[in-house]
Design a protein around this motif. Structure first.
Motif, PDB file in Angstrom:
ATOM      1  N   GLU A 104      -3.412   5.123   0.941  1.00 21.42           N
ATOM      2  CA  GLU A 104      -4.134   3.932   0.553  1.00 21.42           C
ATOM      3  C   GLU A 104      -4.967   3.208   1.680  1.00 21.42           C
ATOM      4  OE1 GLU A 104      -2.510   3.457  -3.832  1.00 21.42           O
ATOM      5  OE2 GLU A 104      -1.865   1.932  -2.332  1.00 21.42           O
ATOM      6  N   GLN A 105      -6.268   2.762   1.299  1.00 23.05           N
ATOM      7  CA  GLN A 105      -6.978   2.168   2.311  1.00 23.05           C
ATOM      8  C   GLN A 105      -7.701   0.588   1.937  1.00 23.05           C
ATOM      9  OE1 GLN A 105      -9.923   4.172   4.167  1.00 23.05           O
ATOM     10  NE2 GLN A 105      -8.825   5.801   4.637  1.00 23.05           N
ATOM     11  N   GLU A 106      -7.312  -0.486   2.680  1.00 19.77           N
ATOM     12  CA  GLU A 106      -7.659  -1.837   2.147  1.00 19.77           C
ATOM     13  C   GLU A 106      -9.128  -1.861   2.070  1.00 19.77           C
ATOM     14  OE1 GLU A 106      -8.015  -5.812   1.840  1.00 19.77           O
ATOM     15  OE2 GLU A 106      -6.254  -4.754   1.782  1.00 19.77           O
ATOM     16  N   GLY A 107      -9.509  -2.476   0.797  1.00 23.33           N
ATOM     17  CA  GLY A 107     -10.921  -2.289   0.445  1.00 23.33           C
ATOM     18  C   GLY A 107     -11.457  -1.220  -0.062  1.00 23.33           C
ATOM     19  N   ARG A 108     -10.760  -0.057  -0.218  1.00 27.03           N
ATOM     20  CA  ARG A 108     -11.275   1.224  -0.822  1.00 27.03           C
ATOM     21  C   ARG A 108     -10.493   1.280  -1.959  1.00 27.03           C
ATOM     22  NH1 ARG A 108      -9.804   6.987   1.460  1.00 27.03           N
ATOM     23  NH2 ARG A 108      -7.934   6.369   0.463  1.00 27.03           N
ATOM     24  N   ASP A 109      -9.228   1.465  -1.929  1.00 20.70           N
ATOM     25  CA  ASP A 109      -8.157   1.619  -3.029  1.00 20.70           C
ATOM     26  C   ASP A 109      -7.943   0.457  -3.605  1.00 20.70           C
ATOM     27  OD1 ASP A 109      -7.719   4.678  -2.839  1.00 20.70           O
ATOM     28  OD2 ASP A 109      -7.179   3.823  -0.932  1.00 20.70           O
ATOM     29  N   PRO A 163       0.864  -1.118   0.060  1.00 21.73           N
ATOM     30  CA  PRO A 163       0.135   0.176  -0.080  1.00 21.73           C
ATOM     31  C   PRO A 163       0.765   1.378  -0.045  1.00 21.73           C
ATOM     32  CG  PRO A 163      -0.634  -1.558   1.616  1.00 21.73           C
ATOM     33  CD  PRO A 163       0.592  -2.097   1.234  1.00 21.73           C
ATOM     34  N   ARG A 164       0.370   2.147  -0.632  1.00 16.62           N
ATOM     35  CA  ARG A 164       1.088   3.528  -0.554  1.00 16.62           C
ATOM     36  C   ARG A 164       0.603   4.354   0.375  1.00 16.62           C
ATOM     37  NH1 ARG A 164       0.561   3.998  -7.243  1.00 16.62           N
ATOM     38  NH2 ARG A 164       2.289   2.654  -7.813  1.00 16.62           N
ATOM     39  N   PHE A 219      -7.501  -4.337  -2.625  1.00 16.64           N
ATOM     40  CA  PHE A 219      -7.456  -5.419  -1.750  1.00 16.64           C
ATOM     41  C   PHE A 219      -5.865  -5.749  -1.789  1.00 16.64           C
ATOM     42  CE2 PHE A 219     -12.117  -5.924  -2.983  1.00 16.64           C
ATOM     43  CZ  PHE A 219     -12.546  -5.680  -1.833  1.00 16.64           C
ATOM     44  N   PHE A 220      -4.942  -5.735  -0.601  1.00 16.18           N
ATOM     45  CA  PHE A 220      -3.822  -5.774  -0.742  1.00 16.18           C
ATOM     46  C   PHE A 220      -3.599  -7.400  -0.102  1.00 16.18           C
ATOM     47  CE2 PHE A 220      -4.165  -1.242  -0.339  1.00 16.18           C
ATOM     48  CZ  PHE A 220      -3.158  -0.962  -1.263  1.00 16.18           C
ATOM     49  N   VAL A 221      -3.002  -8.238  -0.813  1.00 13.06           N
ATOM     50  CA  VAL A 221      -2.825  -9.425  -0.508  1.00 13.06           C
ATOM     51  C   VAL A 221      -1.101  -9.834  -1.112  1.00 13.06           C
ATOM     52  CG1 VAL A 221      -5.077 -10.428  -0.898  1.00 13.06           C
ATOM     53  CG2 VAL A 221      -3.283 -10.343  -2.784  1.00 13.06           C
ATOM     54  N   ASP A 222      -0.502 -10.915  -0.422  1.00 13.64           N
ATOM     55  CA  ASP A 222       0.736 -11.564  -0.643  1.00 13.64           C
ATOM     56  C   ASP A 222       0.462 -12.225  -2.187  1.00 13.64           C
ATOM     57  OD1 ASP A 222       0.123 -14.136  -0.296  1.00 13.64           O
ATOM     58  OD2 ASP A 222       0.762 -13.742   1.835  1.00 13.64           O
TER      59      ASP A 222
END
Length: 210
Positions: free
Chosen positions: A46-51, A42-43, A53-56
């Motif tokens: 940035e928010q999870e679920g808004r910008d 994430p930069r 979905f961040f995953v490995d």
């Protein structure tokens, strides 16, 4: 509650897709912008679920193997893609989902979801596209030339789309997109329940007349 419609929007860089999407979701609250999934970090802000979905990477690749991504691609060592479960949840809730993506991804989604609506956004002419790119004042002539060359390549795929959206007047363009989505509700493929009900009633009438 009727199921929502997935609308995939593509267009040339500089055509104003992002501005259109923001106004569309402000003017018509039933639209939901699809949230992409990525393996990059994430930069700031940035928010999870808004910008995103961040995953490995392992999680993303497993989702690919399980067929849980509508489309995906790898850029600069990171995966980006559209999670199918999120889109389906929104559609089942009756929301019309808007997904902004390039032609390659749009065609991937069309194969998986043939009833999706494909819209291609363009300025009224190529000269206006060049003017908008130059008017940003943030890119070198070399970058602008590459974007125009890419636009020439993308123009070869426009026929695969359902409608062309000419972004000349912002307000009118948003109204046209909304109208296209609403009209799509009445295609026979999306009125299967109604068709079957009418067909069943007509068959019962014909049997009663025998």
């Amino acid at each position: 509650m009727s199921k929502g419609i997935l609308t995939v929007i593509s267009g040339f860089s500089g055509a104003g897709k992002g501005t259109l999407m923001r106004k569309l979701t402000r003017d018509y609250p039933n639209y939901a912008l699809s949230v992409s999934m990525t393996t990059r970090a994430p930069r700031e802000g940035e928010q999870e679920g808004r910008d995103y979905f961040f995953v490995d990477t392992d999680t993303f690749q497993e989702r690919i193997r399980q067929g849980q991504m509508l489309e995906y691609a790898c850029y600069c060592g990171n995966y980006y893609g559209t999670p199918g479960d999120y889109v389906q949840e929104q559609l089942e809730a009756g929301r019309d989902v808007i997904l902004e993506i390039e032609i390659q991804g749009a065609l991937q989604i069309r194969k998986l979801m043939p009833d999706c609506l494909l819209l291609f956004v363009t300025p009224p002419n190529a000269g206006e596209l060049r003017r908008r790119l130059e008017g940003r004042g943030t890119e070198s002539p070399e970058v602008i030339a590459r974007r125009l060359a890419r636009a020439a390549e993308e123009s070869e795929g426009i026929e695969a789309y359902d409608y062309i959206v000419i972004n000349d007047d912002l307000g009118e363009c948003v109204r046209q997109i909304h109208s296209m989505v609403q009209n799509a509700r009445y295609t026979p493929a999306r009125q299967e329940t109604l068709i079957n009900e009418i067909r069943g009633e007509l068959n019962s009438f014909s049997k009663g007349a025998e």
